[in-house]
Design a protein around this motif. Structure first.
Motif, mmCIF file in Angstrom:
data_model
loop_
_atom_site.group_PDB
_atom_site.id
_atom_site.type_symbol
_atom_site.label_atom_id
_atom_site.label_comp_id
_atom_site.label_asym_id
_atom_site.label_seq_id
_atom_site.Cartn_x
_atom_site.Cartn_y
_atom_site.Cartn_z
ATOM 1 N N THR A 153 0.877 -1.418 -0.188
ATOM 2 C CA THR A 153 -0.013 0.175 -0.101
ATOM 3 C C THR A 153 0.689 1.094 -0.364
ATOM 4 N N ASP A 154 0.584 2.561 0.012
ATOM 5 C CA ASP A 154 1.411 3.347 -0.181
ATOM 6 C C ASP A 154 1.344 3.841 1.498
ATOM 7 N N VAL A 155 1.579 3.255 2.203
ATOM 8 C CA VAL A 155 2.429 3.086 3.904
ATOM 9 C C VAL A 155 3.592 2.491 3.833
ATOM 10 N N ASP A 156 3.884 2.707 4.933
ATOM 11 C CA ASP A 156 5.249 0.685 5.516
ATOM 12 C C ASP A 156 4.366 0.270 6.203
ATOM 13 N N GLY A 157 3.420 0.180 7.348
ATOM 14 C CA GLY A 157 2.547 -0.279 7.562
ATOM 15 C C GLY A 157 1.758 0.315 8.672
ATOM 16 N N VAL A 158 1.474 -0.579 9.933
ATOM 17 C CA VAL A 158 0.728 0.236 10.774
ATOM 18 C C VAL A 158 0.824 1.188 11.896
ATOM 19 N N TYR A 159 0.805 2.016 11.593
ATOM 20 C CA TYR A 159 1.453 2.779 12.931
ATOM 21 C C TYR A 159 -0.075 3.042 14.304
ATOM 22 N N THR A 160 0.951 3.278 15.453
ATOM 23 C CA THR A 160 0.562 3.882 16.476
ATOM 24 C C THR A 160 -0.803 4.550 16.247
ATOM 25 N N THR A 161 -0.801 5.787 15.498
ATOM 26 C CA THR A 161 -1.407 6.508 15.634
ATOM 27 C C THR A 161 -1.189 7.280 13.596
ATOM 28 N N ASP A 162 -2.464 8.100 13.357
ATOM 29 C CA ASP A 162 -1.935 9.142 12.261
ATOM 30 C C ASP A 162 -1.392 10.332 12.423
#
Lengths: 407, 407
Positions: free
Chosen positions: A173-182
């Motif tokens: 996807t266009d982010v490199d993973g799931v983050y702790t928040t935005d």
């Protein structure tokens, strides 16, 4: 040697240049000896273009025919991606959903996958092909073309991984993973190495739009190891979405902070408190196809109660009108509303074994003068409704309070 | 009540507005009580756009994958056209080639139709549907998507008409019928009410590009009554293409004048006349994939002969180089060429029973000082090669000579 399913979203295949880059990435996995099934989305903008054409013909296009049209977006990408893989000297072969066949029910434009025939794919994998399967689509028992609805390619990839017992399903996807928040709200937000399906579900449904909810549910149900990765960065392990036991021992209690800006709150006050009152208030709202999120009923005083609930902001005006009608019928004192609320949530599987978490959250918000209007809790989530203007502040405070900014 | 197959070309469905107009036209036939099967092409420009995308990925795209991509153009149109018919209150349903199924061989990008399953279409027609079938495409026995090559939608329509024993196959195009000759050259050119398959084949192969040749052959073979009509004019009977017996009694001897501007002529002269000389000259030309059209060998004089042939102008330079090499090997005196020739033909099934036709043609051209360089004849056609600059003059003269400008 493993069997990997790789899903690439619309922005990853938006141009032929990007498709060539995606092909190079796939080739690296293949050359390491892995079997690879690839599930691309339509080139970004393409599905919208096709639906716009349909809308030029009809304000409410026939769903069967809409699926005939919409499914062509992915069909183009699978052909182009297969060619790009062949240009790199790999054997590659594409299949549409109906060709595979991905059997779905007949609910056009939002069909559900019932079964996937693995015979063709298995045969091609054994013969050394990279198999490129169109996401988002299938065919019903009569052979009608169906689509799975927006974001359905995630679900296609997970379903293929489940059907073929893949070792991992990678969602690029266009982010490199799931983050702790935005990270746009909290620059210190950190990428998570791992998260459970349950946590991911809560993150996704609360607006961290990395993965389609249905795909996460599907992965959880069939125990498909899911990984979110960037399609633009070559390095990085992304975020692994897995069952609880597979997360590392040192897991923090809270995994992430989610927020959702599109809220609106409605209150009907001074309602005579009878057993059926909740149904009488919410029934007409549901009949109008308005989703209700949080619901709170105050303790009754002198036979009267106040009743509050939240809806999506776009439904606010419609819901308010319905509620005012109900208020008259129920003899309530009145209706108030606020279409500038938001929801902030802390999420973590460790939460239920730490009873102090809720008071820690409330005190952190209170210390900043943020008034909590509504609260809802689940095993792994605690959400509050607050004024929208406090959203960023609340997210930052909670991110720090629960130590998410520290490695 | 009849069963009609109607084929609409790319310009007829180029925009959603035009698709709505096509739907209105179909609706009129349906409302007169006819059963209708519709075969639309891709929106004009769409197939080129898709192929251009493929070429961005690969200079020589894999034909299987090219068909996966190219077939989506028609798939979009069938969905849009079905919606447009539904907007007019008709029942309509679309099918791709693979869904029907239109069974083809596996020669991707230029597959041939082997068989059409009429079950689904028949069922829907009986239930009152207008059935919209994607032209240009099918699937092979393994279920791979195939396309029929450029203009293949004409063939799809004729094949469907044959398989379902339709009463007529109507080809809607941007001209209102087949003309006695190109109206841009001869303003007095008249639309023909009827023409035989054989005449149409000669007209088509000589550059009157109204119908795909393969579709005409197919229609002739399966005795499908074919009609060419304008998709932009509501009135008019178009031109019926039929077997000889069905043409009216008063049929003129000559039906039309065709011309082809892309010619080039090559001559090798002073070649020692041995039995194998034709093969030795034309073998290397054929090996280079150059199509040779007319061939003439002069009567031998003193053991030497001259040998002339025509090729497409785009092959002229290549053919000349090959011929010069052959001339050296054969001990010929030399090679000359002219890349500014053209071909003009008179066509008519009545010709073979009228031996005076040829001399009438030659004398008309001679009277205008037009030198005839080569001649070839068939049962229903007489072609001459002349200097290109005389093309328009020759066509006009012959059109008048054979009375084609008169009703």
């Amino acid at each position: 040697m493993a069997l990997i399913v790789q899903k690439f979203g619309g922005t990853s295949v938006a141009t032929t240049e990007r498709i060539k880059n995606v092909a190079k990435r796939i080739a690296r996995w293949k050359k390491r000896g892995h079997d690879v099934i690839v599930v691309p989305s339509a080139m970004s903008g393409e599905t919208n273009r096709l639906i716009a054409l349909a809308k030029e013909i009809s304000a409410s296009p026939d769903p069967r025919e809409l699926d005939v049209i919409a499914s062509t977006g992915e069909q183009v990408t699978i052909g182009l991606l297969s060619m790009a893989l062949q240009e790199l000297g790999l054997k590659a072969k594409s299949y549409t959903g109906p060709q595979v066949k991905v059997l779905t029910d007949s609910v056009f434009t939002k069909a559900r996958i019932l079964k996937i025939d693995d015979a063709l794919i298995r045969k091609d994998l054994d013969a050394g092909y990279v198999v490129v399967v169109a996401g988002f689509q299938g065919a019903d028992a009569e052979g009608n073309i169906t689509t799975l609805g927006r974001g359905g390619s995630d679900t296609s990839a997970v379903a293929l991984a489940a059907a073929l017992h893949a070792d991992e399903c990678q969602i690029y996807t266009d982010v490199d993973g799931v983050y702790t928040t935005d990270p746009r709200i909290v620059p210190e937000a950190r990428k998570l190495d791992a998260i459970t399906f349950e946590e991911m579900l809560e993150m996704a449904s609360l607006g961290s739009k990395v993965l389609q909810i249905r795909a996460v549910e599907f992965a959880g149900k069939y125990k498909v190891k899911l990984r979110v990765l960037s399609s633009f960065e070559d390095e990085g392990e992304g975020t692994l979405i897995t069952v609880e036991e597979e997360k590392t021992m040192e897991q923090p209690i809270i995994s992430g902070i989610a927020s959702n800006r599109d809220g609106a709150k409605l209150t009907i006050f001074g309602v005579p408190d009878k057993p059926s009152v909740a149904y009488q208030i919410l029934g007409p709202i549901a009949d109008a196809n308005i989703d209700v999120d949080m619901i709170i009923q105050n303790v009754s005083q002198e036979g009267l109660t106040d009743f509050s609930f939240t809806v999506n902001r776009s439904d606010y005006a419609k819901a308010k009108a319905i509620l005012e009608q109900s208020a008259a019928g129920l003899g309530a004192r009145g209706v108030t509303g606020d279409n500038k609320t938001c929801k902030v949530s802390i999420i973590g599987v460790g939460m239920h074994s730490h009873p102090g978490i809720a008071s820690q959250m409330f005190s952190a918000l209170g210390a900043e003068g943020i008034n909590i209007q509504m609260i809802s809790t689940s095993e792994i989530k605690l959400s509050v409704v607050i004024e929208e203007k406090y959203l960023e502040l609340a997210v930052r405070i909670l991110h720090r309070t629960f130590g998410l900014d520290k490695e």
